[in-house]
Design a protein around this motif. Structure first.
Motif, PDB file in Angstrom:
ATOM      1  N   ARG A  27      -1.430  40.296  29.097  1.00  0.00           N
ATOM      2  CA  ARG A  27      -0.763  39.576  30.181  1.00  0.00           C
ATOM      3  C   ARG A  27      -1.769  39.101  31.225  1.00  0.00           C
ATOM      4  NH1 ARG A  27       2.551  44.082  29.594  1.00  0.00           N
ATOM      5  NH2 ARG A  27       1.883  44.905  31.620  1.00  0.00           N
ATOM      6  N   ALA A  28      -2.771  39.922  31.518  1.00  0.00           N
ATOM      7  CA  ALA A  28      -3.784  39.556  32.513  1.00  0.00           C
ATOM      8  C   ALA A  28      -4.607  38.360  32.046  1.00  0.00           C
ATOM      9  CB  ALA A  28      -4.694  40.745  32.805  1.00  0.00           C
ATOM     10  N   ILE A  29      -4.953  38.317  30.772  1.00  0.00           N
ATOM     11  CA  ILE A  29      -5.729  37.191  30.241  1.00  0.00           C
ATOM     12  C   ILE A  29      -4.921  35.903  30.367  1.00  0.00           C
ATOM     13  CG2 ILE A  29      -6.683  36.182  28.131  1.00  0.00           C
ATOM     14  CD1 ILE A  29      -7.396  39.139  27.328  1.00  0.00           C
ATOM     15  N   ILE A  30      -3.680  35.954  29.969  1.00  0.00           N
ATOM     16  CA  ILE A  30      -2.820  34.769  30.063  1.00  0.00           C
ATOM     17  C   ILE A  30      -2.610  34.380  31.518  1.00  0.00           C
ATOM     18  CG2 ILE A  30      -0.483  33.900  29.614  1.00  0.00           C
ATOM     19  CD1 ILE A  30      -0.630  35.672  27.002  1.00  0.00           C
ATOM     20  N   SER A  31      -2.427  35.351  32.370  1.00  0.00           N
ATOM     21  CA  SER A  31      -2.267  35.106  33.809  1.00  0.00           C
ATOM     22  C   SER A  31      -3.512  34.458  34.395  1.00  0.00           C
ATOM     23  CB  SER A  31      -1.966  36.421  34.526  1.00  0.00           C
ATOM     24  OG  SER A  31      -1.917  36.227  35.906  1.00  0.00           O
ATOM     25  N   TYR A  32      -4.679  34.902  33.961  1.00  0.00           N
ATOM     26  CA  TYR A  32      -5.936  34.318  34.436  1.00  0.00           C
ATOM     27  C   TYR A  32      -5.938  32.810  34.201  1.00  0.00           C
ATOM     28  CZ  TYR A  32     -10.867  33.088  34.662  1.00  0.00           C
ATOM     29  OH  TYR A  32     -12.060  32.468  34.967  1.00  0.00           O
ATOM     30  N   PHE A  33      -5.622  32.417  32.966  1.00  0.00           N
ATOM     31  CA  PHE A  33      -5.633  30.988  32.640  1.00  0.00           C
ATOM     32  C   PHE A  33      -4.526  30.234  33.362  1.00  0.00           C
ATOM     33  CE2 PHE A  33      -8.088  32.646  29.031  1.00  0.00           C
ATOM     34  CZ  PHE A  33      -9.211  31.839  29.165  1.00  0.00           C
ATOM     35  N   PHE A  43     -16.585  35.003  29.380  1.00  0.00           N
ATOM     36  CA  PHE A  43     -16.097  36.341  29.093  1.00  0.00           C
ATOM     37  C   PHE A  43     -16.198  37.262  30.303  1.00  0.00           C
ATOM     38  CE2 PHE A  43     -16.959  40.703  27.672  1.00  0.00           C
ATOM     39  CZ  PHE A  43     -15.792  40.963  26.994  1.00  0.00           C
ATOM     40  N   ASP A  44     -17.335  37.252  30.982  1.00  0.00           N
ATOM     41  CA  ASP A  44     -17.533  38.134  32.143  1.00  0.00           C
ATOM     42  C   ASP A  44     -16.535  37.857  33.265  1.00  0.00           C
ATOM     43  OD1 ASP A  44     -19.558  39.647  31.028  1.00  0.00           O
ATOM     44  OD2 ASP A  44     -21.168  38.440  31.894  1.00  0.00           O
ATOM     45  N   ASP A  45     -16.099  36.609  33.398  1.00  0.00           N
ATOM     46  CA  ASP A  45     -15.096  36.293  34.421  1.00  0.00           C
ATOM     47  C   ASP A  45     -13.758  36.953  34.101  1.00  0.00           C
ATOM     48  OD1 ASP A  45     -16.982  34.795  35.759  1.00  0.00           O
ATOM     49  OD2 ASP A  45     -16.198  32.856  35.078  1.00  0.00           O
ATOM     50  N   LEU A  46     -13.400  36.989  32.821  1.00  0.00           N
ATOM     51  CA  LEU A  46     -12.165  37.668  32.418  1.00  0.00           C
ATOM     52  C   LEU A  46     -12.264  39.169  32.666  1.00  0.00           C
ATOM     53  CD1 LEU A  46     -11.165  35.964  29.049  1.00  0.00           C
ATOM     54  CD2 LEU A  46      -9.952  35.857  31.218  1.00  0.00           C
ATOM     55  N   TYR A  49     -11.930  39.796  36.357  1.00  0.00           N
ATOM     56  CA  TYR A  49     -10.546  39.596  36.781  1.00  0.00           C
ATOM     57  C   TYR A  49      -9.706  40.839  36.496  1.00  0.00           C
ATOM     58  CZ  TYR A  49      -5.892  37.458  36.977  1.00  0.00           C
ATOM     59  OH  TYR A  49      -4.587  37.171  37.263  1.00  0.00           O
ATOM     60  N   ILE A  50      -9.854  41.391  35.300  1.00  0.00           N
ATOM     61  CA  ILE A  50      -9.081  42.575  34.921  1.00  0.00           C
ATOM     62  C   ILE A  50      -9.546  43.791  35.707  1.00  0.00           C
ATOM     63  CG2 ILE A  50      -8.599  44.179  33.021  1.00  0.00           C
ATOM     64  CD1 ILE A  50      -8.663  41.669  31.178  1.00  0.00           C
ATOM     65  N   VAL A  51     -10.852  43.965  35.839  1.00  0.00           N
ATOM     66  CA  VAL A  51     -11.388  45.121  36.562  1.00  0.00           C
ATOM     67  C   VAL A  51     -10.975  45.077  38.025  1.00  0.00           C
ATOM     68  CG1 VAL A  51     -13.524  46.225  37.373  1.00  0.00           C
ATOM     69  CG2 VAL A  51     -13.305  45.521  34.982  1.00  0.00           C
ATOM     70  N   ARG A  64     -14.780  51.587  34.468  1.00  0.00           N
ATOM     71  CA  ARG A  64     -13.679  50.699  34.077  1.00  0.00           C
ATOM     72  C   ARG A  64     -14.209  49.408  33.478  1.00  0.00           C
ATOM     73  NH1 ARG A  64      -9.569  50.737  31.448  1.00  0.00           N
ATOM     74  NH2 ARG A  64      -7.997  49.233  31.997  1.00  0.00           N
ATOM     75  N   ARG A  65     -15.288  48.871  34.031  1.00  0.00           N
ATOM     76  CA  ARG A  65     -15.866  47.627  33.517  1.00  0.00           C
ATOM     77  C   ARG A  65     -16.316  47.794  32.067  1.00  0.00           C
ATOM     78  NH1 ARG A  65     -17.419  42.863  34.648  1.00  0.00           N
ATOM     79  NH2 ARG A  65     -19.376  41.933  34.035  1.00  0.00           N
ATOM     80  N   GLU A  66     -16.975  48.899  31.781  1.00  0.00           N
ATOM     81  CA  GLU A  66     -17.432  49.155  30.415  1.00  0.00           C
ATOM     82  C   GLU A  66     -16.238  49.302  29.468  1.00  0.00           C
ATOM     83  OE1 GLU A  66     -20.058  52.359  27.830  1.00  0.00           O
ATOM     84  OE2 GLU A  66     -20.036  52.516  30.007  1.00  0.00           O
ATOM     85  N   GLN A  67     -15.232  50.026  29.900  1.00  0.00           N
ATOM     86  CA  GLN A  67     -14.041  50.239  29.067  1.00  0.00           C
ATOM     87  C   GLN A  67     -13.313  48.916  28.806  1.00  0.00           C
ATOM     88  OE1 GLN A  67     -11.074  52.803  30.801  1.00  0.00           O
ATOM     89  NE2 GLN A  67     -10.085  53.166  28.833  1.00  0.00           N
ATOM     90  N   VAL A  68     -13.136  48.109  29.831  1.00  0.00           N
ATOM     91  CA  VAL A  68     -12.451  46.815  29.669  1.00  0.00           C
ATOM     92  C   VAL A  68     -13.248  45.910  28.739  1.00  0.00           C
ATOM     93  CG1 VAL A  68     -11.812  44.682  30.879  1.00  0.00           C
ATOM     94  CG2 VAL A  68     -11.179  46.905  31.837  1.00  0.00           C
TER      95      VAL A  68
END
Length: 101
Positions: A27-33, A43-46, A49-51, A64-68
């Motif tokens: 949902r976050a990826i779709i929301s980003y766009f 990729f790093d921007d996504l 955004y999630i982090v 969290r960044r590594e896990q995401v």
């Protein structure tokens, strides 16, 4: 992963959409766009955004960044690519959003 443009004749079923949207990162990826009104992202921007939304809930940044990053590369982007919602190019580290009607 998907390697070409999404076929406009392929429409996800309601069941497929529900399954894809069950995970907050999908949902976050779709929301980003949707929010950026663009069809491509680095990729790093996504990840950022999630982090950043996770940090608002008290998660620790470095862990969290590594896990995401791992989750996006090995799970979420491949699933969305298989559904022809997006394409991830690992060489350019670019995500292109195809969406789905």
């Amino acid at each position: 992963m998907s390697t070409g443009e999404s076929s406009t004749s392929e429409v996800l079923s309601t069941e497929q959409m529900v399954h894809l949207l069950q995970h907050e990162h999908h949902r976050a990826i779709i929301s980003y766009f949707d929010q950026k009104t663009t069809d491509s992202a680095v990729f790093d921007d996504l990840v950022e955004y999630i982090v950043s939304s996770d940090l608002k809930r008290g998660a620790k940044s470095a862990e969290r960044r590594e896990q995401v990053t791992i989750e996006l590369l090995h799970s979420h982007l491949p699933r969305l690519a298989d559904a022809d919602v997006l394409e991830y190019d690992p060489r350019s580290e670019t995500v292109r959003y195809w969406g789905n009607s």
